[in-house]
Design an enzyme around this catalytic site. Structure first.
Site, PDB file in Angstrom:
ATOM      1  N   GLU A  30     -20.364  19.967 -31.723  1.00  0.00           N
ATOM      2  CA  GLU A  30     -19.422  19.826 -30.594  1.00  0.00           C
ATOM      3  C   GLU A  30     -20.107  20.000 -29.240  1.00  0.00           C
ATOM      4  OE1 GLU A  30     -17.204  22.985 -28.980  1.00  0.00           O
ATOM      5  OE2 GLU A  30     -17.347  24.206 -30.795  1.00  0.00           O
ATOM      6  N   LYS A  83     -13.466  34.672 -32.971  1.00  0.00           N
ATOM      7  CA  LYS A  83     -13.604  35.912 -32.191  1.00  0.00           C
ATOM      8  C   LYS A  83     -12.332  36.707 -32.212  1.00  0.00           C
ATOM      9  CE  LYS A  83     -16.591  34.390 -28.666  1.00  0.00           C
ATOM     10  NZ  LYS A  83     -16.501  33.013 -29.171  1.00  0.00           N
TER      11      LYS A  83
HETATM   12  N1  PSU Z   1     -14.968  29.717 -29.580  1.00  0.00           N
HETATM   13  C1  PSU Z   1     -16.221  30.044 -29.223  1.00  0.00           C
HETATM   14  N2  PSU Z   1     -16.933  29.230 -28.394  1.00  0.00           N
HETATM   15  C2  PSU Z   1     -16.396  28.059 -27.945  1.00  0.00           C
HETATM   16  C3  PSU Z   1     -15.065  27.707 -28.351  1.00  0.00           C
HETATM   17  C4  PSU Z   1     -14.397  28.567 -29.163  1.00  0.00           C
HETATM   18  O1  PSU Z   1     -16.707  31.074 -29.623  1.00  0.00           O
HETATM   19  O2  PSU Z   1     -17.079  27.341 -27.201  1.00  0.00           O
HETATM   20  C5  PSU Z   1     -14.504  26.401 -27.911  1.00  0.00           C
HETATM   21  C6  PSU Z   1     -14.515  25.410 -29.081  1.00  0.00           C
HETATM   22  O3  PSU Z   1     -14.820  24.137 -28.580  1.00  0.00           O
HETATM   23  C7  PSU Z   1     -13.073  25.443 -29.560  1.00  0.00           C
HETATM   24  C8  PSU Z   1     -12.344  25.646 -28.268  1.00  0.00           C
HETATM   25  O4  PSU Z   1     -12.667  24.258 -30.207  1.00  0.00           O
HETATM   26  O5  PSU Z   1     -13.136  26.573 -27.544  1.00  0.00           O
HETATM   27  C9  PSU Z   1     -10.944  26.162 -28.471  1.00  0.00           C
HETATM   28  O6  PSU Z   1     -10.282  26.127 -27.256  1.00  0.00           O
HETATM   29  P1  PSU Z   1      -8.696  26.272 -27.219  1.00  0.00           P
HETATM   30  O7  PSU Z   1      -8.438  27.679 -27.686  1.00  0.00           O
HETATM   31  O8  PSU Z   1      -8.334  26.033 -25.793  1.00  0.00           O
HETATM   32  O9  PSU Z   1      -8.142  25.230 -28.138  1.00  0.00           O
END
Ligand code: PSU
Ligand code: MN
Length: 308
Positions: free
Chosen positions: A26, A161
């Protein structure tokens, strides 16, 4: 026939044509998850790790209104340097960004979409989005979970996390029928730490068994993906109590500043990095590399089974 909005690098196209293993990666982690230049260094090191383990890396993003699987070093540099100027693109953002010819950094959800369009079955990342703490009021549930429910791509992560509510995240995945597989572990890992107090659904100890589970799920015609939880290597994990305190502090600050929606995860990541004096970043890098390695091993095993 390739989707007209999708563009593959020649390396990825050839690997797919020759039925060789490919691992999707990603780009939100590059543009929003780590500071420059560590983000670019890490993205390139992750690609190298996938190659060394016998698969082809396909870093995904939106470049100039095109969905890309496989980026040039120059494109990775742009994402890393521009950072938060590049829109974080989840499922709901794709049509807008493509129709406007813009760039975008793909999340877990949208990377799964790109991977699926390209015919890639395995995807390695750091951590997935999930049900946020307080979601009973805010309804902040990452689109990553819905994507796992509907798109047939296996996601290798170090769990999620504890900025999230891990219990509710696992409940949500159960409701959506997404198997959570622990690689050589019984507990769902909490990203910076190997343990969370929550169990995985199934423990599997080899890439070959995981590939077998994936093949079986998709032969059954069951839609959606599989979440593979790969704990951070022992030597890089951070102290659980210290992280819990740090995360609580970061969450309180986000709340005070009124940070919401898609801005919250990047905000918390940056805050945690500051509060830990950069140690969280080092752990983050190591767990991504560890996931890239396992992702490649699973992709290799999956390819062998497809040909058998
Ligand atoms: N968790 C991490 N690092 C990240 C992300 C999540 O430890 O970079 C990023 C990933 O791309 C994940 C996104 O898909 O955040 C989720 O964001 P949201 O909660 O806004 O959907
Ligand atoms: Mn959200």
């Amino acid at each position: 026939m390739l989707n007209p909005h999708l563009s593959l690098s020649s390396e990825v196209r050839t690997a797919l044509q020759e039925n060789r293993p490919v691992v999707a990666l990603e780009s939100t982690i590059i543009a929003h998850g780590m500071p420059y230049p560590k983000n670019v260094e890490t993205a390139l090191l992750v690609e190298k790790t996938v190659r060394d383990a016998g698969a082809t890396p396909a870093t995904c993003a939106i470049i100039g209104g095109k969905l890309m699987a496989g980026l040039s070093i120059a494109e990775i540099e742009i994402l890393g340097k521009e950072g938060s100027n590049i829109p974080k693109a989840s499922r709901r953002d794709l049509a807008y960004l493509l129709s406007q010819g813009k760039h975008g950094a793909t999340t877990v959800a949208s990377t799964m979409i790109v991977a699926h369009l390209a015919g890639i079955r395995i995807f390695a990342t750091g951590g997935i989005g999930g049900v946020h703490r307080g979601a009973t009021i805010t309804m902040d549930i990452s689109a990553d979970l819905q994507e796992l429910a509907q798109t047939p791509v296996a996601v290798v992560s170090a769990g999620a996390k504890s900025i999230l509510d891990l219990g509710l995240t696992l409940e949500y995945l159960e409701t959506m029928g997404v198997p959570v597989v622990g690689y050589r572990c019984e507990e769902f890992p909490a990203f910076y730490t190997r343990r969370s107090g929550f169990g995985v659904d199934f423990r599997l100890d080899s890439a070959s068994e995981i590939a077998n589970l994936l093949k079986t799920k998709w032969e059954l015609g069951l839609r959606g993906g599989v979440l593979i939880a790969n704990p951070v290597p022992e030597e890089y994990q951070l102290d659980a109590n210290w992280m819990e305190k740090t995360i609580a502090e970061a969450l309180a600050e986000a709340d005070q500043q009124g940070i919401r929606g898609k801005a919250i995860t990047p905000f918390l990541l940056a805050k945690i990095e500051k509060l830990t004096g950069g140690r969280s970043l080092q752990t983050n890098i190591e767990l991504v590399l560890n996931n890239a390695r396992l992702g490649a091993e699973i992709a290799v095993a999956f390819c062998l089974k497809q040909q058998a």
